[in-house]
Structure formats: structure tokens, C-alpha cells
Design a protein around this motif. Structure first.
Motif, PDB file in Angstrom:
ATOM      1  N   ARG A   1       2.589  -5.843   2.711  1.00 17.27           N
ATOM      2  CA  ARG A   1       2.164  -4.422   3.020  1.00 17.27           C
ATOM      3  C   ARG A   1       0.717  -4.282   2.621  1.00 17.27           C
ATOM      4  O   ARG A   1      -0.053  -3.618   3.348  1.00 17.27           O
ATOM      5  N   LEU A   2       0.295  -4.802   1.548  1.00 13.35           N
ATOM      6  CA  LEU A   2      -1.133  -4.591   1.099  1.00 13.35           C
ATOM      7  C   LEU A   2      -2.336  -5.599   1.764  1.00 13.35           C
ATOM      8  O   LEU A   2      -3.450  -5.731   1.509  1.00 13.35           O
ATOM      9  N   ASP A   3      -1.584  -6.814   2.337  1.00 16.59           N
ATOM     10  CA  ASP A   3      -2.302  -7.775   3.078  1.00 16.59           C
ATOM     11  C   ASP A   3      -3.140  -8.521   2.026  1.00 16.59           C
ATOM     12  O   ASP A   3      -4.489  -8.912   2.203  1.00 16.59           O
ATOM     13  N   ASP A   4      -2.498  -8.725   0.893  1.00 17.53           N
ATOM     14  CA  ASP A   4      -3.092  -9.230  -0.380  1.00 17.53           C
ATOM     15  C   ASP A   4      -1.987 -10.141  -0.935  1.00 17.53           C
ATOM     16  O   ASP A   4      -0.837  -9.571  -1.546  1.00 17.53           O
ATOM     17  N   PRO A   5      -2.194 -11.389  -0.825  1.00 18.20           N
ATOM     18  CA  PRO A   5      -0.989 -12.369  -1.278  1.00 18.20           C
ATOM     19  C   PRO A   5      -0.774 -12.664  -2.441  1.00 18.20           C
ATOM     20  O   PRO A   5       0.032 -13.268  -3.063  1.00 18.20           O
ATOM     21  N   VAL A   6      -1.633 -12.028  -3.282  1.00 18.32           N
ATOM     22  CA  VAL A   6      -1.586 -11.976  -5.021  1.00 18.32           C
ATOM     23  C   VAL A   6      -1.266 -10.822  -5.441  1.00 18.32           C
ATOM     24  O   VAL A   6      -1.611 -10.430  -6.649  1.00 18.32           O
ATOM     25  N   ALA A   7      -0.979  -9.558  -4.669  1.00 21.29           N
ATOM     26  CA  ALA A   7      -1.012  -8.247  -5.383  1.00 21.29           C
ATOM     27  C   ALA A   7       0.243  -8.330  -6.106  1.00 21.29           C
ATOM     28  O   ALA A   7       1.237  -8.594  -6.018  1.00 21.29           O
ATOM     29  N   GLU A   8       0.084  -7.435  -7.418  1.00 24.62           N
ATOM     30  CA  GLU A   8       1.161  -7.162  -8.159  1.00 24.62           C
ATOM     31  C   GLU A   8       1.973  -5.863  -7.979  1.00 24.62           C
ATOM     32  O   GLU A   8       1.132  -5.032  -7.352  1.00 24.62           O
ATOM     33  N   LEU A   9       3.129  -5.716  -8.246  1.00 25.57           N
ATOM     34  CA  LEU A   9       3.589  -4.673  -8.101  1.00 25.57           C
ATOM     35  C   LEU A   9       3.031  -3.391  -8.986  1.00 25.57           C
ATOM     36  O   LEU A   9       2.597  -3.744 -10.344  1.00 25.57           O
ATOM     37  N   PRO A  10       2.991  -2.190  -8.479  1.00 23.91           N
ATOM     38  CA  PRO A  10       2.395  -1.188  -9.371  1.00 23.91           C
ATOM     39  C   PRO A  10       3.117  -0.708 -10.469  1.00 23.91           C
ATOM     40  O   PRO A  10       4.518  -0.911 -10.405  1.00 23.91           O
ATOM     41  N   ASP A  11       2.601  -0.008 -11.600  1.00 27.89           N
ATOM     42  CA  ASP A  11       3.403   0.674 -12.407  1.00 27.89           C
ATOM     43  C   ASP A  11       3.545   2.046 -12.198  1.00 27.89           C
ATOM     44  O   ASP A  11       2.530   2.836 -12.525  1.00 27.89           O
ATOM     45  N   VAL A  12       4.755   2.316 -11.755  1.00 29.66           N
ATOM     46  CA  VAL A  12       4.947   3.550 -11.278  1.00 29.66           C
ATOM     47  C   VAL A  12       6.281   4.303 -11.985  1.00 29.66           C
ATOM     48  O   VAL A  12       7.125   3.329 -12.468  1.00 29.66           O
ATOM     49  N   SER A  13       6.466   5.456 -12.067  1.00 31.42           N
ATOM     50  CA  SER A  13       7.528   6.103 -12.587  1.00 31.42           C
ATOM     51  C   SER A  13       9.099   5.484 -11.587  1.00 31.42           C
ATOM     52  O   SER A  13       8.904   5.443 -10.501  1.00 31.42           O
ATOM     53  N   PRO A  14       9.998   5.292 -12.375  1.00 35.93           N
ATOM     54  CA  PRO A  14      11.180   4.777 -11.745  1.00 35.93           C
ATOM     55  C   PRO A  14      12.026   5.942 -11.143  1.00 35.93           C
ATOM     56  O   PRO A  14      12.826   5.605 -10.095  1.00 35.93           O
ATOM     57  N   GLU A  15      11.498   7.154 -11.184  1.00 40.87           N
ATOM     58  CA  GLU A  15      12.361   8.295 -10.773  1.00 40.87           C
ATOM     59  C   GLU A  15      11.772   8.447  -9.241  1.00 40.87           C
ATOM     60  O   GLU A  15      10.613   8.578  -9.080  1.00 40.87           O
TER      61      GLU A  15
ATOM     62  N   ASP B   1      10.781   0.075   2.605  1.00 38.17           N
ATOM     63  CA  ASP B   1       9.499   0.677   3.013  1.00 38.17           C
ATOM     64  C   ASP B   1       9.096   1.933   2.767  1.00 38.17           C
ATOM     65  O   ASP B   1       7.885   2.326   2.373  1.00 38.17           O
ATOM     66  N   ASN B   2      10.138   2.748   2.674  1.00 40.31           N
ATOM     67  CA  ASN B   2       9.958   4.270   2.256  1.00 40.31           C
ATOM     68  C   ASN B   2       9.882   4.292   0.789  1.00 40.31           C
ATOM     69  O   ASN B   2       9.455   5.460   0.374  1.00 40.31           O
ATOM     70  N   VAL B   3      10.329   3.297  -0.057  1.00 37.68           N
ATOM     71  CA  VAL B   3       9.913   3.305  -1.425  1.00 37.68           C
ATOM     72  C   VAL B   3       8.569   3.221  -1.617  1.00 37.68           C
ATOM     73  O   VAL B   3       7.946   4.003  -2.369  1.00 37.68           O
ATOM     74  N   PHE B   4       7.819   2.251  -0.769  1.00 35.88           N
ATOM     75  CA  PHE B   4       6.416   2.117  -0.755  1.00 35.88           C
ATOM     76  C   PHE B   4       5.623   3.221  -0.355  1.00 35.88           C
ATOM     77  O   PHE B   4       4.621   3.566  -0.867  1.00 35.88           O
ATOM     78  N   GLU B   5       6.119   4.006   0.714  1.00 35.94           N
ATOM     79  CA  GLU B   5       5.594   5.112   1.094  1.00 35.94           C
ATOM     80  C   GLU B   5       5.524   6.175  -0.136  1.00 35.94           C
ATOM     81  O   GLU B   5       4.654   7.020  -0.373  1.00 35.94           O
ATOM     82  N   TYR B   6       6.753   6.436  -0.587  1.00 34.74           N
ATOM     83  CA  TYR B   6       6.986   7.185  -1.850  1.00 34.74           C
ATOM     84  C   TYR B   6       5.821   6.969  -2.943  1.00 34.74           C
ATOM     85  O   TYR B   6       5.325   7.830  -3.353  1.00 34.74           O
ATOM     86  N   TRP B   7       5.723   5.590  -3.219  1.00 31.24           N
ATOM     87  CA  TRP B   7       4.921   5.367  -4.426  1.00 31.24           C
ATOM     88  C   TRP B   7       3.316   5.646  -3.879  1.00 31.24           C
ATOM     89  O   TRP B   7       2.605   6.441  -4.564  1.00 31.24           O
ATOM     90  N   ALA B   8       2.994   5.521  -2.535  1.00 35.05           N
ATOM     91  CA  ALA B   8       1.741   5.997  -1.932  1.00 35.05           C
ATOM     92  C   ALA B   8       1.388   7.391  -2.087  1.00 35.05           C
ATOM     93  O   ALA B   8       0.443   7.833  -2.319  1.00 35.05           O
ATOM     94  N   GLN B   9       2.673   8.117  -1.481  1.00 34.01           N
ATOM     95  CA  GLN B   9       2.564   9.709  -1.588  1.00 34.01           C
ATOM     96  C   GLN B   9       2.062  10.057  -3.112  1.00 34.01           C
ATOM     97  O   GLN B   9       1.518  11.091  -3.352  1.00 34.01           O
ATOM     98  N   ALA B  10       2.753   9.748  -4.178  1.00 31.78           N
ATOM     99  CA  ALA B  10       2.523   9.873  -5.556  1.00 31.78           C
ATOM    100  C   ALA B  10       1.518   9.327  -6.027  1.00 31.78           C
ATOM    101  O   ALA B  10       0.885   9.883  -6.957  1.00 31.78           O
ATOM    102  N   HIS B  11       0.835   8.136  -5.393  1.00 31.20           N
ATOM    103  CA  HIS B  11      -0.280   7.501  -6.447  1.00 31.20           C
ATOM    104  C   HIS B  11      -1.020   7.070  -4.980  1.00 31.20           C
ATOM    105  O   HIS B  11      -1.005   5.988  -4.428  1.00 31.20           O
ATOM    106  N   SER B  12      -1.963   7.916  -4.618  1.00 29.72           N
ATOM    107  CA  SER B  12      -2.554   7.723  -3.157  1.00 29.72           C
ATOM    108  C   SER B  12      -3.366   6.451  -3.190  1.00 29.72           C
ATOM    109  O   SER B  12      -3.705   5.868  -2.289  1.00 29.72           O
TER     110      SER B  12
END
Length: 332
Positions: free
Chosen positions: A148-162, A206-217
Motif C-alpha cells: 500500500r505504501l510502496d515501501d518494502p520495509v515499512a512497519e505497521l503504524p502504532d494506532v489505537s485498536p478501537e 483495505d478499509n482498516v488501512f483507510e480508517y487509519w489514514a482518516q484518523a492519522h492523515s
């Protein structure tokens, strides 16, 4: 489609595909079934066993498995850490209180939880809770995030589980989970395996990723390597072309025409990792792509990308992707 479906599970009683469903009024039986389905855990009835009414039905899907789960009674569940999978838990009735690491979380009809590996989980389900649950392989989520990030070493973000299911991406997650339920029901009704190939589970991710992006632009901004300074770009290009070699910081400094300190500081500033860590992650990523494609044995792939100690390769790989390289090769 109703906004509040799925609390009536009578369809699964005795109909086609009923063999895929499990029911019991015995907590010990439920614990054994769910230990086999997920992982070993401890289940306790907090209000006695008189109203215990366990129900579970599930199916494998391309990213992991989709499940419908109910205990009926007020129960406490202690599974420890998931280790190799993430879990999206979405109540359609009732709710749960969950402790993940040091966080105290709550789920309800309006709030889902996206629980992570590597942190101990402790949950208490209220009486009558029914949940839709998408179990997602750790390796699948990481790979999709990097793509999704076009970055082969990207780590998952630290976001709220809710996850607030009333926000746009949250609303889509809820509808997709409902559709997954209907596809599971249809697959059992017609006794086919269509649900095992469904694209809906990937759409949930994909929509979990979109949710993260909406909460953390900032999370879905362009890949870091597009704005790298010249000496780091040269180093990255050299690494990718020489993964089988014994790569040293001194070599990267010579390629970039800078000092070793400039290389080290540049990697930390722009790639958020040391040169050694970046090289290892690139080796593991390329090895994973070969294993998925079935290109060689585990040992051969490890040597191809400069990791000659097979035990260390398996250890690094398991920590990164949550599964053994042999499992990836088998799936591929």
C-alpha cells in the motif's frame, strides 16, 4: 441489508453445511474447540454455566479465516498473545471489555477492535454477545501494508485498536463484515467453497488501512525513498543490487562519497532504521517474494540473499512475518 442482522443463528441448525458448525453447553468443550481453531487459551464462566450456549462457525478465507462466535454466558477469555495473527472483532450483539498490553478497550455494536500480536490479551464478554471475527495472518497484513505504501520495509503504524464503525471507513468495514457473513451462509447453504476465495476479506483490510489514514492523515503519505538525499539513494540502490554480498557501512560510504557517520545518520533520519536493519529487512522481503513464488528451497533462497545461517534466517523471518519460511513456501 439490515443494519442489525445476524443475531438469529437458526439457519445453521441442521441445514446444509451444519457439520461446519459447533454448538455446546459445556465450557470445556468450547475451550477445546476454540483452542484448536485459534490458539490455546483459558475460558471461565463468570455467572455460572446455566446460560452457557456456545456457537461457532467459520471458514478459511484468503487472508486467514472468518468466524461467527457466541458464548451466551458472561465469560472471561485469557488467550495470552496471538503471536502470528491479527484479529478484527466486531460485535453484532453485546460487547466486550478487552485489555491489550497496558490498554483498556471496549467493543460494542458501534466499536470494533483490531487486536495485534505480541501483546497479551484478556477479554470479558457480556452475556449474549455475538461477534463477527476476521483472523488475519500477520504476514498477509504486513505485506499488504508495505504494498500500500510502496515501501518494502515499512512497519505497521502504532494506532489505537478501537475502530469507530460510524466513521466512513468504519461503516464500510461493518458492511463488508456483514457481507462476509452472508457469503459464509450462502457457501454453507449450497455446500460449495466459494467463501474460501472471497475478495471481501481483503477489502476489509483495505478499509482498516483507510480508517487509519482518516484518523492519522500522515500514514499514507508517499514512500520515504522518493525524497532521499543522493548518498542514501545510492546506498539503497547498491544494497538492492548486492544483497548476496557481505555489505558493510564502509562500502556504502564509498559508494555515496560520504563518511560512515553520514551513512548511519542518514539511514536513521530518512529510513528510520540502521543500515544493518535495512539490509536485513530487504533480504527478508526479497526472500519472501521468492518463497511465495516457489523459487527454490528455503536454504537456497536464504543463501541467494546473503543469509548463510539457516537457523538465523528462520528466526529473523518468523519475527518479521509471524510464520516460518517453510510455511510461506508451502502456501506459495
Amino acid at each position: 441489508m439490515s443494519d442489525r442482522p445476524l443475531t438469529n443463528l437458526d439457519f445453521f441448525d441442521g441445514g446444509p453445511g451444519a457439520g461446519a458448525c459447533f454448538r455446546s453447553d459445556q465450557p470445556a468443550v468450547a475451550q477445546n474447540i476454540m483452542s484448536e481453531r485459534y490458539k490455546a487459551h483459558h475460558l471461565t464462566c463468570l455467572a455460572g454455566e446455566h446460560d452457557f450456549d456456545f456457537f461457532h462457525v467459520g471458514a478459511e478465507v484468503p487472508v486467514g479465516s472468518f468466524n461467527v462466535l457466541r458464548y451466551g454466558s458472561h465469560v472471561e477469555i485469557e488467550p495470552g498473545a496471538f503471536k502470528d495473527f491479527f484479529m478484527l472483532e466486531m460485535p453484532v450483539a453485546g460487547g466486550a471489555r478487552v485489555q491489550q498490553g497496558g490498554m483498556h478497550l471496549g467493543s460494542s455494536y458501534d466499536t470494533a477492535l483490531f487486536l495485534s500480536p505480541d501483546q497479551r490479551i484478556h477479554s470479558v464478554w457480556t452475556s449474549g454477545t455475538t461477534q463477527l471475527m476476521l483472523k488475519i495472518k500477520r504476514s498477509e497484513l504486513i505485506t499488504r501494508w508495505q504494498k500500500r505504501l510502496d515501501d518494502p520495509v515499512a512497519e505497521l503504524p502504532d494506532v489505537s485498536p478501537e475502530i469507530d464503525l460510524n466513521r466512513p471507513a468504519g461503516w464500510r468495514i461493518r458492511r463488508l463484515m456483514h457481507l462476509l457473513y452472508e457469503e459464509l451462509e450462502r457457501s454453507l447453504r449450497f455446500e460449495d467453497e466459494s467463501v474460501t476465495q472471497t475478495p471481501l476479506a481483503a477489502a476489509v483490510i483495505d478499509n482498516v488501512f483507510e480508517y487509519w489514514a482518516q484518523a492519522h492523515s500522515h500514514l499514507l503519505e508517499g514512500p520515504t525513498f522518493r525524497i532521499l538525499p543522493v548518498h542514501i539513494k545510492r546506498s539503497v540502490a547498491y544494497i538492492d543490487s548486492h544483497l548476496s554480498k557481505d555489505l558493510k557501512v564502509s562500502t556504502l560510504a564509498r559508494i555515496g562519497n560520504v563518511s560512515e557517520r553520514a551513512i548511519y545518520d542518514g539511514f536513521l533520519k530518512f529510513l528510520k532504521r540502521s543500515p544493518k536493519q535495512y539490509i536485513l529487512e530487504r533480504r527478508l522481503h526479497c526472500a519472501r517474494q521468492d518463497l511465495i513464488a516457489g523459487k527454490g528451497s528455503v536454504a537456497g533462497v536464504a543463501r541467494k540473499y546473503g543469509i548463510n545461517h539457516l537457523g538465523r534466517f528462520s528466526q529473523y523471518y518468523r519475527l518479521r512475518y509471524g510464520e516460518n519460511p517453510s510455511e510461506t513456501l508451502l502456501q506459495g
